[in-house]
Write an enzyme that holds these catalytic residues in place. Structure first.
Site, mmCIF file in Angstrom:
data_model
loop_
_atom_site.group_PDB
_atom_site.id
_atom_site.type_symbol
_atom_site.label_atom_id
_atom_site.label_comp_id
_atom_site.label_asym_id
_atom_site.label_seq_id
_atom_site.Cartn_x
_atom_site.Cartn_y
_atom_site.Cartn_z
ATOM 1 N NE ARG A 51 26.567 -21.667 -39.747
ATOM 2 C CZ ARG A 51 26.164 -22.007 -40.977
ATOM 3 N NH1 ARG A 51 26.919 -21.735 -41.995
ATOM 4 N NH2 ARG A 51 25.003 -22.602 -41.176
ATOM 5 C CB THR A 52 27.091 -25.279 -33.751
ATOM 6 O OG1 THR A 52 26.448 -24.037 -34.008
ATOM 7 C CG2 THR A 52 27.368 -25.394 -32.267
ATOM 8 C CE LYS A 80 19.590 -49.546 -31.131
ATOM 9 N NZ LYS A 80 20.799 -50.197 -30.597
ATOM 10 N NE ARG A 101 22.603 -26.866 -32.484
ATOM 11 C CZ ARG A 101 22.888 -26.033 -33.480
ATOM 12 N NH1 ARG A 101 22.499 -26.320 -34.715
ATOM 13 N NH2 ARG A 101 23.568 -24.926 -33.269
ATOM 14 C CG HIS A 129 23.440 -21.269 -30.113
ATOM 15 N ND1 HIS A 129 24.622 -21.922 -29.814
ATOM 16 C CD2 HIS A 129 23.260 -21.435 -31.462
ATOM 17 C CE1 HIS A 129 25.123 -22.431 -30.923
ATOM 18 N NE2 HIS A 129 24.315 -22.154 -31.931
HETATM 19 C C1 NCD Z 1 21.825 -20.837 -35.249
HETATM 20 C C2 NCD Z 1 21.128 -21.864 -34.375
HETATM 21 O O1 NCD Z 1 21.354 -23.074 -34.534
HETATM 22 O O2 NCD Z 1 20.394 -21.423 -33.506
HETATM 23 N N1 NCD Z 1 22.796 -21.414 -36.081
HETATM 24 C C3 NCD Z 1 24.070 -21.520 -35.619
HETATM 25 O O3 NCD Z 1 24.340 -22.232 -34.678
HETATM 26 N N2 NCD Z 1 24.994 -20.750 -36.195
HETATM 27 C C4 NCD Z 1 20.889 -19.952 -35.989
HETATM 28 C C5 NCD Z 1 19.822 -20.585 -36.848
HETATM 29 O O4 NCD Z 1 19.737 -21.807 -36.984
HETATM 30 O O5 NCD Z 1 19.050 -19.815 -37.415
#
Ligand code: NCD
Length: 305
Positions: A51-52, A80, A101, A129
């Site tokens: 999703r993100t 590397k 991320r 997040h």
């Molecule tokens: C979340 C995350 O990555 O922290 N997912 C997301 O971005 N929607 C929640 C999760 O991974 O449980």
């Protein structure tokens, strides 16, 4: 230049403005379709995501911009031995804004110190997040019509769940929010959340171990996945992973206008039998993620439409 590393990097007014902009985007999509023409978003994902990353990329595409990036550390020069600092420094020559991320807490903050373009934290380890939080706030606003005066139950892995930490920090700045923390004792929220957020600001909170004992009082229930990748041993994960499974029987005493949220991915925390319940808003929540990221990109690039 502004970065978004922690949800409190944004003032309440800035968050409200982003939500208002997202609501306008939902109503007037055409108006924004060329807003980021010629601009590039880089997505640097050192950790898995559906999703993100894809909602960031879809958001930039719907603004008429372009996207580049990688979706795992394996396909980048991290394998590397390149440092996060060097990777960010280089990518900031190629893109106008970066969403990043990383499994290590603080990596996006470190990246922001060397970047020549704005950095957005798209999840750093078990820490924060902030763009999921913006997604959650837009969802609550659309479902409930307000961001104040309600009781929210946060359920599951409150220790490692970065979505929970960021949501608590952001919501605690709105009026009349009561937090009910539902977790096994091994997965309670970190103590800094209790001292630095709840106690410091005199926020009402309660810690319980079952959802049944509080269900009738909740306006929102925010379910979370037990964060397998953050556990030190498999046996603990296996023992705790199915502690909470929300199904129709658990909703017997729930309010008729309860909002059932989940940042997703779901493992077993919500039975699929609830997917058609009008109170289940986790798929609407995922859609809201795209709109709010469109609004965030516009505001961080200072594009006025
Ligand atoms: C979340 C995350 O990555 O922290 N997912 C997301 O971005 N929607 C929640 C999760 O991974 O449980």
């Amino acid at each position: 230049m502004k970065h978004l590393i922690d949800p409190t990097d944004l003032t309440v007014k800035e968050i409200d403005d982003i939500i208002e902009l997202a609501l306008d985007i939902i109503e007037n999509k055409e108006k924004y379709s060329e807003a980021c023409k010629g601009k590039k978003l880089a997505t640097l994902f050192f950790e898995p995501s559906t999703r993100t990353r894809l909602s960031f990329e879809a958001a930039m595409m719907e603004l008429g911009g372009n996207v580049l990036g990688f979706s795992s550390a394996d396909s980048s020069s991290a394998t590397k031995g390149e440092s996060v600092g060097d990777t960010v420094k280089v990518v900031s020559c190629y893109a106008d804004i970066i969403a990043m991320r990383h499994p290590k807490e603080g990596a996006p903050l470190f990246g922001s110190m060397v970047s020549d373009v704005p950095i957005i934290n798209a999840g750093d380890g078990g820490h924060n997040h902030p763009t999921q939080t913006l997604t959650d706030l837009l969802t609550i606003k659309r479902e409930k019509g307000r961001l104040n005066n309600f009781t929210i139950g946060l359920c599951g892995d409150l220790k490692f769940g970065r979505t929970v930490h960021s949501l608590i920090k952001a919501l605690s700045r709105y009026e009349g929010i009561k937090f009910i923390l539902i977790s096994p004792k091994e997965l309670k929220v970190p103590s800094y959340i209790i001292t630095e957020v709840f106690e410091k600001n005199n926020i009402e909170y309660e810690e319980v171990t079952t959802m049944e004992e509080v269900m009738d009082r909740l306006d929102v229930i925010y379910m979370t996945r037990v964060q397998k990748e953050r556990f030190f041993n498999e046996a603990d994960y296996v023992r705790l992973k199915d502690t909470y499974i929300l199904d129709a029987s658990k909703l017997k005493n729930a309010k008729s206008d309860l909002s059932i949220m989940h940042p997703l991915p779901r493992v077993n925390e919500i039975s699929t039998e609830l997917d058609d319940d009008p109170r289940a808003c986790y798929f609407r929540q995922a859609l809201n993620g795209k709109f709010v990221r469109m609004a965030l990109i516009l505001s961080m690039l200072e594009v006025n439409v």
